[in-house]
Every structure is written in structure tokens, then in C-alpha cells.
Write an enzyme that holds these catalytic residues in place. Sequence first.
Site, PDB file in Angstrom:
ATOM      1  N   ASN A 101       0.807  -1.225   0.000  1.00  0.00           N
ATOM      2  CA  ASN A 101       0.000   0.000   0.000  1.00  0.00           C
ATOM      3  C   ASN A 101       0.837   1.271   0.000  1.00  0.00           C
ATOM      4  OD1 ASN A 101       0.313  -1.438   2.600  1.00  0.00           O
ATOM      5  ND2 ASN A 101      -0.351   0.494   3.483  1.00  0.00           N
TER       6      ASN A 101
ATOM      7  N   SER B 177     -11.191  -5.150   0.056  1.00  0.00           N
ATOM      8  CA  SER B 177     -11.986  -4.091   0.677  1.00  0.00           C
ATOM      9  C   SER B 177     -12.609  -3.211  -0.405  1.00  0.00           C
ATOM     10  CB  SER B 177     -11.051  -3.265   1.559  1.00  0.00           C
ATOM     11  OG  SER B 177     -11.758  -2.224   2.171  1.00  0.00           O
ATOM     12  N   ALA B 178     -13.902  -2.867  -0.227  1.00  0.00           N
ATOM     13  CA  ALA B 178     -14.637  -2.158  -1.292  1.00  0.00           C
ATOM     14  C   ALA B 178     -14.163  -0.725  -1.509  1.00  0.00           C
ATOM     15  CB  ALA B 178     -16.126  -2.165  -0.970  1.00  0.00           C
ATOM     16  N   HIS B 179     -13.757  -0.040  -0.428  1.00  0.00           N
ATOM     17  CA  HIS B 179     -13.509   1.401  -0.586  1.00  0.00           C
ATOM     18  C   HIS B 179     -12.220   1.726  -1.325  1.00  0.00           C
ATOM     19  CE1 HIS B 179     -10.553   2.431   2.758  1.00  0.00           C
ATOM     20  NE2 HIS B 179     -10.904   1.221   3.134  1.00  0.00           N
TER      21      HIS B 179
ATOM     22  N   CYS C 238       1.634   8.477   9.923  1.00  0.00           N
ATOM     23  CA  CYS C 238       0.919   9.644  10.434  1.00  0.00           C
ATOM     24  C   CYS C 238      -0.465   9.301  10.957  1.00  0.00           C
ATOM     25  CB  CYS C 238       0.815  10.711   9.355  1.00  0.00           C
ATOM     26  SG  CYS C 238       0.234  10.074   7.793  1.00  0.00           S
TER      27      CYS C 238
HETATM   28  N1  PLP Z   1      -4.476  -4.026   3.891  1.00  0.00           N
HETATM   29  C1  PLP Z   1      -3.951  -3.115   3.061  1.00  0.00           C
HETATM   30  C2  PLP Z   1      -2.808  -3.503   2.177  1.00  0.00           C
HETATM   31  C3  PLP Z   1      -4.463  -1.818   3.024  1.00  0.00           C
HETATM   32  O1  PLP Z   1      -3.915  -0.917   2.201  1.00  0.00           O
HETATM   33  C4  PLP Z   1      -5.547  -1.482   3.877  1.00  0.00           C
HETATM   34  C5  PLP Z   1      -6.074  -0.113   3.912  1.00  0.00           C
HETATM   35  O2  PLP Z   1      -5.347   0.853   3.798  1.00  0.00           O
HETATM   36  C6  PLP Z   1      -6.084  -2.486   4.702  1.00  0.00           C
HETATM   37  C7  PLP Z   1      -5.518  -3.728   4.687  1.00  0.00           C
HETATM   38  C8  PLP Z   1      -7.249  -2.206   5.589  1.00  0.00           C
HETATM   39  O3  PLP Z   1      -8.448  -2.148   4.855  1.00  0.00           O
HETATM   40  P1  PLP Z   1      -9.743  -1.441   5.453  1.00  0.00           P
HETATM   41  O4  PLP Z   1      -9.514   0.025   5.422  1.00  0.00           O
HETATM   42  O5  PLP Z   1     -10.861  -1.861   4.546  1.00  0.00           O
HETATM   43  O6  PLP Z   1      -9.941  -1.978   6.828  1.00  0.00           O
END
Ligand code: PLP
Length: 391
Positions: free
Chosen positions: A149, A197-199, A323
Site C-alpha cells: 500500500n 476491501s470495497a472502498h 501519520c
Molecule cells: N491491507 C492493506 C494492504 C491496506 O492498504 C488497507 C487499507 O489501507 C487495509 C488492509 C485495511 O483495509 P480497510 O480500510 O478496509 O480496513
Amino acid sequence: MIYLDNAATTKTAPEVVEAMLPYFTECYGNPSAIYSLGSAGKKAISEARRTIAGAIGAKQEEIYFTAGGTEADNWALKAVAESCSARGRHIITTKIEHHAVLHTCRYLEKNGYQVTYLDVDEYGLVDLDVLRAAIRPDTILISVMFANNEIGTVEPVREIGKLSRERGILFHTDAVQAFGQIPIDVEEMNIDLLSASAHKLNGPKGAGMLYVRSGVKIRSFIHGGAQERSRRAGTENVPGIVGFAAAVRRALRIMEEKTAKEKALRDYLIGQIETQIPYCRLNGHREKRLPGNVNVSFQFIEGESLLIMLDMKGICASSGSACTSGSLDPSHVLLAIGLRHEEAHGSLRMTLSEENTKEEMDIVVEQLKQIVNRLRDMSPLYEDFLKSQKG
Ligand code: PLP
């Protein structure tokens, strides 16, 4: 405003909102109810399950809806740990996972499990030989994210899946950043569990899923009613699930075009930054990276100040430091790829969408150039550096 924080979250697409609306206003019945107001919701959930399963080559009954990626990661790790504990208590993951995985691993360590956190190379890639060497007779799970991410690096998931299968170890991948961006096939890639994750793909917040290959035994995550085949109890988030499926349909429809557009913009932005701003470095792999991810470290400056000044110019981006937790610790991902603390502190993540334009990239580069110059002019470190160059 120029929005460059699509890895944090995305704008809910109008067609997604439209698909969700009737489940607030008209079809609001409880999906467990017998009457037709409820069964409309039930039918919508099962259609959504079919859509989402189809998107990754899974079967409907292998999809469990959750409240997002964090919950799916927690469930995957804790459930496998518990159900396989008689066979072993060793888990392998990486140093660059999202905190949803890392903090769950820490929790498991406190409860009698052992976790190996693999090093990654300078680009954030897992080395298969390092992974192979970490496998023990009591290893029950390998959890490696599909794409990172922060730096966007895409891991060799297919190869990791193959190795896991050969060694009879379950393989979980956190695909929160990859799902809807990169084609995924759980069969071809030998993935046993997958979080999404949908968002992150223009769907609503608070909706996600865990794919669990049939035959893999997992315990219930939330106890209560019979929803999600009694594994994840609680009245279903019908609008969220419907929105998730609409987002997936949209993502599949536009994937090719979106990828091409984002890659072109990404490489243009990277090229412009590299040629116009001295003393910077690209973090992550140049090719094996998410189409819309740009992560750059600027020497001699503070990422937080950079973000604030970009915000004043209407540009939304993210820093490499943790942050969100209010801590000033540098990013664990940037440290894991070998950056020094001060380099990690001077990092900036910009994550694009198909709505961004080349004109926006030009504005961003121009603003960045001015802000970086201004911050460097105030930096004693930069002053020392200039003196050392002269002397
Ligand atoms: N895993 C990764 C690689 C992510 O980038 C994120 C969100 O930033 C998550 C898990 C967590 O997802 P959620 O915000 O739907 O809980």
C-alpha cells in the site's frame, strides 16, 4: 483540488451509489426475514457474492462478507492459527505488511505462536529463496500481501502460491490494494485465503470480504446469528455489499483502460519529478508496481511539512510516515527497503486514479518543485550538505 490519495480511499463511483440507494430507501428489510421486503436483500447479497466470486475465479460459497480489509486480515490469520494449531504454530509473513496483518501477528505471538517476518529487497520484493529457507515443519500459514500500500510493489504471488501448495502450507494474501486493479485468479495462483476491501475500488467504506478456499477449515469470527453460514454473524450490510459488487463490476469493466491511463500518468509524474527536482529517489520497483502508485523520498526535508504545504495548494497526498497513528515513527515499509530514518521522513506517496490528468501532474510537479525548494532553504541539513559540497 487534486486528489492523489487513492490508496487511502477512493471516491465512491456514482453508479455504485445508485446501486446502493434502493437498499436504504425501498428494500430495507432484514435479509433474514421471510417476507419479500427482506428477501430482496437476500437475493441482492447472493448476486453480489456471485459477482465477487467470479472476479477472482472463486465459488460463491467461498466468499464471506466482512466490514473491510482489516477484519478480513484479522479473521484469516486468527482463524487459520486456531484451526491448524495441532499441526504447528509457525507463521511466515513479511516486514512490509499492512498493520492489519502485522498487529494480528503480534497478537498471535503473545498467544503462543511464532512468526517469521521476512526481509524484502531494496524494491520491497520477497525473495523466494528467503521464503523457502524460512519454512519449517510446523509452518501452518504464509501471509504475503499482493501489492504494497505504500510503495506499490507487486509481490510474486503466483510463485509464492505454488511454493505454498507444494509444501502443503496455507497461503493468505492481503489483496486490498490489488483487487480491482490487477487480474487475480485464486485457482491459477494457488491462493487459499484472500482479503479485499470495497472502498479501495470506488466502492463504499465498511464493506469487504474474505475468500476462503473450500476445504480450508476456519472458525467463526463473530458469534451470533446464522449470517455468512454462521461464520460472521450480524445483520448483513446490504447496501455496502451491493455497492461492493457494483464497484467490482465497474472495476472489471474499466480495468484495462484505467491501468493504461494510470501507468502513463504515473511514469510521466515520476519522470518529471526525477528530472526537475534534485536529490530525490523513487521508492519501490519501477515496473512491478501498482499502476497508480508514486512514492518518492526527497532528501533534506520533512514529509509532514510537504503534505501540509501541498494541502494548502489543494493537493491531497500522503506521507511515508505512520501519520495515521499520530506517531512520528518513520514508515516500517520504507525502513524495510533500506531507507535511513531521515530519508523515510522525507517521503511522499501519491496514488492516482483514472480521473487524474496530465495537466494535474504538471501542476503537482510545479508545486512540488517550489515547496521542496522552500523547505530545503529552511533546512540546516541542506545547508550543511551544500557547504560540504563546496568545501
Ligand atoms: N491491507 C492493506 C494492504 C491496506 O492498504 C488497507 C487499507 O489501507 C487495509 C488492509 C485495511 O483495509 P480497510 O480500510 O478496509 O480496513
